[in-house]
Design a protein around this motif. Structure first.
Motif, PDB file in Angstrom:
ATOM      1  N   LYS A  69       0.846  -1.200   0.000  1.00 34.32           N
ATOM      2  CA  LYS A  69       0.000   0.000   0.000  1.00 34.32           C
ATOM      3  C   LYS A  69       0.878   1.246   0.000  1.00 34.32           C
ATOM      4  CE  LYS A  69      -3.753  -2.208   2.589  1.00 34.32           C
ATOM      5  NZ  LYS A  69      -4.552  -2.169   3.842  1.00 34.32           N
ATOM      6  N   ALA A  70       0.491   2.228  -0.787  1.00 38.08           N
ATOM      7  CA  ALA A  70       1.297   3.440  -0.943  1.00 38.08           C
ATOM      8  C   ALA A  70       0.639   4.637  -0.263  1.00 38.08           C
ATOM      9  CB  ALA A  70       1.522   3.742  -2.419  1.00 38.08           C
ATOM     10  N   TYR A  71       1.455   5.452   0.359  1.00 38.79           N
ATOM     11  CA  TYR A  71       1.021   6.681   1.028  1.00 38.79           C
ATOM     12  C   TYR A  71       2.009   7.775   0.637  1.00 38.79           C
ATOM     13  CZ  TYR A  71      -0.953   2.984   4.010  1.00 38.79           C
ATOM     14  OH  TYR A  71      -1.592   1.865   4.466  1.00 38.79           O
ATOM     15  N   ALA A 132      -6.441   3.010   6.015  1.00 38.52           N
ATOM     16  CA  ALA A 132      -6.352   3.539   4.654  1.00 38.52           C
ATOM     17  C   ALA A 132      -6.002   2.437   3.658  1.00 38.52           C
ATOM     18  CB  ALA A 132      -5.308   4.653   4.593  1.00 38.52           C
ATOM     19  N   PRO A 133      -6.663   2.423   2.507  1.00 33.79           N
ATOM     20  CA  PRO A 133      -6.380   1.389   1.499  1.00 33.79           C
ATOM     21  C   PRO A 133      -5.134   1.686   0.678  1.00 33.79           C
ATOM     22  CG  PRO A 133      -8.094   2.844   0.710  1.00 33.79           C
ATOM     23  CD  PRO A 133      -7.785   3.285   2.110  1.00 33.79           C
ATOM     24  N   PRO A 174       6.972  -5.674  -7.261  1.00 37.28           N
ATOM     25  CA  PRO A 174       5.940  -5.054  -8.117  1.00 37.28           C
ATOM     26  C   PRO A 174       5.364  -3.764  -7.530  1.00 37.28           C
ATOM     27  CG  PRO A 174       5.630  -7.416  -8.059  1.00 37.28           C
ATOM     28  CD  PRO A 174       6.694  -7.109  -7.041  1.00 37.28           C
ATOM     29  N   ALA A 175       5.163  -3.728  -6.201  1.00 38.15           N
ATOM     30  CA  ALA A 175       4.639  -2.514  -5.577  1.00 38.15           C
ATOM     31  C   ALA A 175       5.645  -1.374  -5.699  1.00 38.15           C
ATOM     32  CB  ALA A 175       4.315  -2.775  -4.104  1.00 38.15           C
ATOM     33  N   PHE A 176       6.916  -1.676  -5.487  1.00 38.96           N
ATOM     34  CA  PHE A 176       7.966  -0.674  -5.621  1.00 38.96           C
ATOM     35  C   PHE A 176       8.092  -0.230  -7.079  1.00 38.96           C
ATOM     36  CE2 PHE A 176      12.405   0.801  -5.756  1.00 38.96           C
ATOM     37  CZ  PHE A 176      12.429   1.618  -4.631  1.00 38.96           C
ATOM     38  N   LYS A 177       7.922  -1.167  -7.987  1.00 36.84           N
ATOM     39  CA  LYS A 177       8.030  -0.863  -9.416  1.00 36.84           C
ATOM     40  C   LYS A 177       6.940   0.111  -9.846  1.00 36.84           C
ATOM     41  CE  LYS A 177       8.149  -3.112 -13.959  1.00 36.84           C
ATOM     42  NZ  LYS A 177       8.039  -4.411 -14.688  1.00 36.84           N
TER      43      LYS A 177
END
Length: 220
Positions: A69-71, A132-133, A174-177
């Protein structure tokens, strides 16, 4: 003739000036210290021996938790307001002045555009409890991180901006990418990766440099 005995008195020290000075110093640090905002989730960063320090101001930081998850967060209220006012207009979010102020004061943002208004209407205590999503970063889910980065870069046009990325040690690639892709689409290929500091291995150039700095400090 009997000798006169002088009565001995213990010396008296008035500590009032010292107490006043101590309280003045304490008050100064309480008012001048800028506390680090809390991360939206616990992030355990990987270790590194880098000697670089995190800049103190004008930071735009993207955080990625272990679930991908990104913030993001900004530390300059003036530019945070510029960004949210632009987003409010271009996205037709209908944010109130109070909700815009809540964005500026929020330690971080981790919701899609469709949930931003409802999130900002919550009290600070409820925001802390809110799960938070994350900001959608993958193209298949809207790639909203791209637009946030674009608007932040636009707001800081002509002024130095420090871009930071803080990812959990367990974050999948993949999330970092997806975050890297959002930066790349904005022609932004330079950023600082936040890590946990550790001692440099003995014998390395960085180890020798730190040893010299410590010896110089001791001599002072």
């Amino acid at each position: 003739m009997p000798s006169v005995k002088i009565k001995k008195h213990a010396p008296e020290n008035d500590m009032t000036p010292f107490v006043d000075v101590a309280f003045l110093i304490l008050s100064f640090f309480m008012l001048a210290t800028k506390f680090k905002p809390e991360d939206p989730v616990e992030i355990k960063t990987p270790n590194s021996v880098s000697s670089a320090q995190v800049p103190e101001k004008d930071n735009f930081q993207v955080q990625i938790d272990k679930d991908g998850k990104a913030y993001f967060s900004m530390d300059n209220p003036e530019y945070s307001k510029k960004v949210i006012e632009n987003v409010n207009t271009t996205r037709n979010l209908g944010l109130t002045p109070a909700e815009i102020k809540a964005f500026v004061n929020a330690p971080s943002i981790g919701v899609p555009f469709t949930q931003l208004k409802s999130y900002l209407s919550l009290s600070q205590d409820d925001q802390k409890k809110f799960k938070a999503p994350g900001v959608p970063a993958e193209d298949s889910t809207g790639g909203e991180m791209y637009f946030w980065i674009r608007d932040v870069l636009s707001a800081y046009s002509g002024r130095k901006l420090n871009i930071l990325v803080k990812a959990d040690n367990s974050t999948k690639y993949p999330a970092f990418k997806n975050i890297l892709a959002a930066f790349k689409k904005n022609d932004q290929n330079k950023f600082l990766l936040i890590t946990s500091p550790e001692d440099a291995p003995p014998g390395t150039a960085l180890y020798e440099t730190r040893a010299k700095q410590m010896n110089a400090t001791k001599k002072e």
